[in-house]
Design a protein around this motif. Structure first.
Motif, PDB file in Angstrom:
ATOM      1  N   GLU A  19       0.832  -1.196   0.000  1.00 44.40           N
ATOM      2  CA  GLU A  19       0.000   0.000   0.000  1.00 44.40           C
ATOM      3  C   GLU A  19       0.872   1.254   0.000  1.00 44.40           C
ATOM      4  OE1 GLU A  19      -2.771  -0.228   3.202  1.00 44.40           O
ATOM      5  OE2 GLU A  19      -3.775  -2.018   2.392  1.00 44.40           O
ATOM      6  N   ARG A  20       1.986   1.208   0.756  1.00 44.82           N
ATOM      7  CA  ARG A  20       2.920   2.344   0.758  1.00 44.82           C
ATOM      8  C   ARG A  20       3.511   2.550  -0.642  1.00 44.82           C
ATOM      9  NH1 ARG A  20       5.413   4.149   5.250  1.00 44.82           N
ATOM     10  NH2 ARG A  20       5.230   2.091   6.243  1.00 44.82           N
ATOM     11  N   LEU A  21       3.858   1.432  -1.309  1.00 39.97           N
ATOM     12  CA  LEU A  21       4.389   1.507  -2.670  1.00 39.97           C
ATOM     13  C   LEU A  21       3.371   2.122  -3.612  1.00 39.97           C
ATOM     14  CD1 LEU A  21       6.619   0.839  -4.720  1.00 39.97           C
ATOM     15  CD2 LEU A  21       5.648  -1.455  -4.916  1.00 39.97           C
ATOM     16  N   ARG A  22       2.090   1.713  -3.475  1.00 41.48           N
ATOM     17  CA  ARG A  22       1.051   2.298  -4.329  1.00 41.48           C
ATOM     18  C   ARG A  22       0.926   3.797  -4.089  1.00 41.48           C
ATOM     19  NH1 ARG A  22      -1.928  -2.548  -3.327  1.00 41.48           N
ATOM     20  NH2 ARG A  22      -3.122  -1.544  -1.688  1.00 41.48           N
ATOM     21  N   ARG A  23       1.036   4.215  -2.804  1.00 40.77           N
ATOM     22  CA  ARG A  23       0.944   5.648  -2.516  1.00 40.77           C
ATOM     23  C   ARG A  23       2.089   6.416  -3.164  1.00 40.77           C
ATOM     24  NH1 ARG A  23      -0.710   3.719   2.654  1.00 40.77           N
ATOM     25  NH2 ARG A  23       1.324   4.139   3.607  1.00 40.77           N
ATOM     26  N   ILE A  24       3.274   5.832  -3.153  1.00 42.93           N
ATOM     27  CA  ILE A  24       4.420   6.472  -3.806  1.00 42.93           C
ATOM     28  C   ILE A  24       4.170   6.590  -5.309  1.00 42.93           C
ATOM     29  CG2 ILE A  24       6.858   6.158  -4.422  1.00 42.93           C
ATOM     30  CD1 ILE A  24       7.234   4.883  -1.638  1.00 42.93           C
ATOM     31  N   ALA A  82      -7.371   1.481   0.499  1.00 39.78           N
ATOM     32  CA  ALA A  82      -6.863   0.595  -0.557  1.00 39.78           C
ATOM     33  C   ALA A  82      -7.900  -0.438  -0.991  1.00 39.78           C
ATOM     34  CB  ALA A  82      -5.599  -0.103  -0.083  1.00 39.78           C
ATOM     35  N   ASN A  83      -8.894  -0.727  -0.141  1.00 42.31           N
ATOM     36  CA  ASN A  83      -9.896  -1.744  -0.455  1.00 42.31           C
ATOM     37  C   ASN A  83     -11.126  -1.196  -1.164  1.00 42.31           C
ATOM     38  OD1 ASN A  83      -8.401  -3.847   0.697  1.00 42.31           O
ATOM     39  ND2 ASN A  83      -9.185  -3.396   2.739  1.00 42.31           N
ATOM     40  N   HIS A 142     -11.888  16.879 -10.192  1.00 40.48           N
ATOM     41  CA  HIS A 142     -10.458  16.625 -10.381  1.00 40.48           C
ATOM     42  C   HIS A 142     -10.284  15.191 -10.844  1.00 40.48           C
ATOM     43  CE1 HIS A 142     -10.303  14.467  -6.395  1.00 40.48           C
ATOM     44  NE2 HIS A 142     -11.380  15.197  -6.230  1.00 40.48           N
ATOM     45  N   ILE A 143      -9.038  14.777 -11.046  1.00 41.75           N
ATOM     46  CA  ILE A 143      -8.712  13.405 -11.405  1.00 41.75           C
ATOM     47  C   ILE A 143      -8.093  12.737 -10.180  1.00 41.75           C
ATOM     48  CG2 ILE A 143      -7.339  11.909 -12.908  1.00 41.75           C
ATOM     49  CD1 ILE A 143      -9.501  13.349 -14.409  1.00 41.75           C
ATOM     50  N   SER A 144      -8.619  11.559  -9.795  1.00 43.36           N
ATOM     51  CA  SER A 144      -8.066  10.883  -8.615  1.00 43.36           C
ATOM     52  C   SER A 144      -8.279   9.389  -8.722  1.00 43.36           C
ATOM     53  CB  SER A 144      -8.716  11.415  -7.333  1.00 43.36           C
ATOM     54  OG  SER A 144     -10.063  10.971  -7.238  1.00 43.36           O
ATOM     55  N   ARG A 145      -7.669   8.675  -7.785  1.00 35.96           N
ATOM     56  CA  ARG A 145      -7.857   7.228  -7.660  1.00 35.96           C
ATOM     57  C   ARG A 145      -8.630   6.950  -6.375  1.00 35.96           C
ATOM     58  NH1 ARG A 145      -2.503   3.762  -9.023  1.00 35.96           N
ATOM     59  NH2 ARG A 145      -3.551   2.466  -7.466  1.00 35.96           N
ATOM     60  N   PRO A 146      -9.602   6.043  -6.404  1.00 35.81           N
ATOM     61  CA  PRO A 146     -10.381   5.770  -5.188  1.00 35.81           C
ATOM     62  C   PRO A 146      -9.571   5.112  -4.075  1.00 35.81           C
ATOM     63  CG  PRO A 146     -10.996   4.246  -6.942  1.00 35.81           C
ATOM     64  CD  PRO A 146     -10.108   5.277  -7.564  1.00 35.81           C
ATOM     65  N   ASP A 147      -8.469   4.450  -4.431  1.00 38.33           N
ATOM     66  CA  ASP A 147      -7.684   3.760  -3.412  1.00 38.33           C
ATOM     67  C   ASP A 147      -6.593   4.629  -2.806  1.00 38.33           C
ATOM     68  OD1 ASP A 147      -6.306   3.838  -5.790  1.00 38.33           O
ATOM     69  OD2 ASP A 147      -5.436   1.835  -5.597  1.00 38.33           O
ATOM     70  N   MET A 148      -6.548   5.912  -3.181  1.00 41.48           N
ATOM     71  CA  MET A 148      -5.535   6.821  -2.650  1.00 41.48           C
ATOM     72  C   MET A 148      -6.165   8.156  -2.255  1.00 41.48           C
ATOM     73  SD  MET A 148      -2.668   5.275  -2.672  1.00 41.48           S
ATOM     74  CE  MET A 148      -2.280   3.617  -3.200  1.00 41.48           C
ATOM     75  N   ASP A 149      -5.606   8.775  -1.207  1.00 41.39           N
ATOM     76  CA  ASP A 149      -6.148  10.071  -0.808  1.00 41.39           C
ATOM     77  C   ASP A 149      -5.752  11.127  -1.833  1.00 41.39           C
ATOM     78  OD1 ASP A 149      -3.471  10.277  -0.309  1.00 41.39           O
ATOM     79  OD2 ASP A 149      -3.665  11.025   1.726  1.00 41.39           O
ATOM     80  N   THR A 150      -6.413  12.264  -1.740  1.00 44.07           N
ATOM     81  CA  THR A 150      -6.203  13.334  -2.712  1.00 44.07           C
ATOM     82  C   THR A 150      -5.972  14.650  -1.982  1.00 44.07           C
ATOM     83  OG1 THR A 150      -7.282  14.627  -4.447  1.00 44.07           O
ATOM     84  CG2 THR A 150      -8.718  13.575  -2.854  1.00 44.07           C
TER      85      THR A 150
END
Length: 274
Positions: free
Chosen positions: A98-103, A142-143, A213-221
């Protein structure tokens, strides 16, 4: 018997480590000369040393290894400790993934800075009441994509055509990592039969400050910074009773992880609550 220097060379374990194992009663020499203090080891002690190194490689602490090497520890107890370590490592791997995905997301956000949609403009609008099917969960961000898939399956089973927008309502503790109280909602044209997992409800009318905006649901914005600054500067207050919402309208073409998203913060005129 072997001197400690010879046993060290034979086992490829530093003499300093062997002395430390002696001090903590993890691996005692077969014989210690009381006058010189020299330590001597037998060849069969290599088996104990290799077991220590094997357990250490699996991530056990030296104190845990002492317990595992105890003659009174049963095979069932060793199996139980290994399973606990297995679960611990699975959890650690998931956390690091999850940390890797955030990076990765942060890197993508940096690359997108020049995107016209990344320049956020806040608007105030009234949101009409809306009938939705909802799925409530305490989980990690992440879920969320998995929860989208779960509610989509429920809608398909009930004959609701897809795709539909997905709404995430934040009920509490968005900074709690794996313990976020959230609710997934999807607009529906008619009331569906409630289950232990899903229910139908009507979202109330709201006045919101909204930003697209553009974002991913599994990551904060970071758009919450824009919303917070705008609310302060324009004489509004955040409604204390209504959850904020993120509406994931449609995946971006060519990259299904990123959505055109509308973040909505329920607001009141400053002083309205007094």
């Amino acid at each position: 018997m072997f001197k400690i220097s010879e046993f060290s060379k034979l086992s490829q374990v530093p003499a300093k480590t062997l002395r430390f194992y002696d001090q903590i009663d993890l691996l005692k020499p077969a014989y210690t000369d009381q006058q010189s203090g020299y330590r001597y080891y037998k060849s069969e002690q290599l088996l104990d040393l290799h077991r220590i190194l094997a357990f250490k490689d699996l991530g056990f602490t030296l104190e845990q290894i002492k317990q595992l090497l105890n003659d009174n520890v049963s095979t069932a107890e060793i199996r139980g400790m290994l399973r606990l370590k297995q679960a611990e490592l699975h959890s650690l791997i998931q956390s690091e993934m999850e940390r890797l995905r955030r990076i990765e997301v942060r890197l993508e956000q940096i690359e997108r800075k020049s995107d016209s949609l990344s320049h956020c403009e806040v608007v105030v609008k009234k949101v009409e009441p809306l009938m939705v099917a909802t799925l409530k969960e305490t989980t990690s961000r992440a879920n969320i994509p998995g929860l989208f898939e779960e509610i989509d399956e429920y809608l398909k089973w009930n004959g609701i055509p897809l795709p539909v927008p997905h709404i995430v309502m934040w009920h509490g503790c968005p900074e709690c990592e794996s313990s976020i109280d959230l609710e997934i909602a999807c607009p529906i044209p008619r009331k569906l039969q409630d289950t232990a997992r899903f229910r139908t409800m009507e979202l109330p009318e709201l006045t919101v400050a909204a930003v697209t905006h553009i974002s991913r649901p599994d990551m904060d914005t970071p758009v919450s910074i824009d919303l917070g600054s705008w609310i302060e500067e324009n004489g509004y207050q955040i409604s204390p009773e209504m959850p904020s919402r993120e509406i994931y309208l449609s995946p971006q073409e060519g990259n299904k992880l990123w959505y055109v998203t509308e973040s909505q913060m329920p607001i009141l005129r400053a002083g309205f609550m007094q």
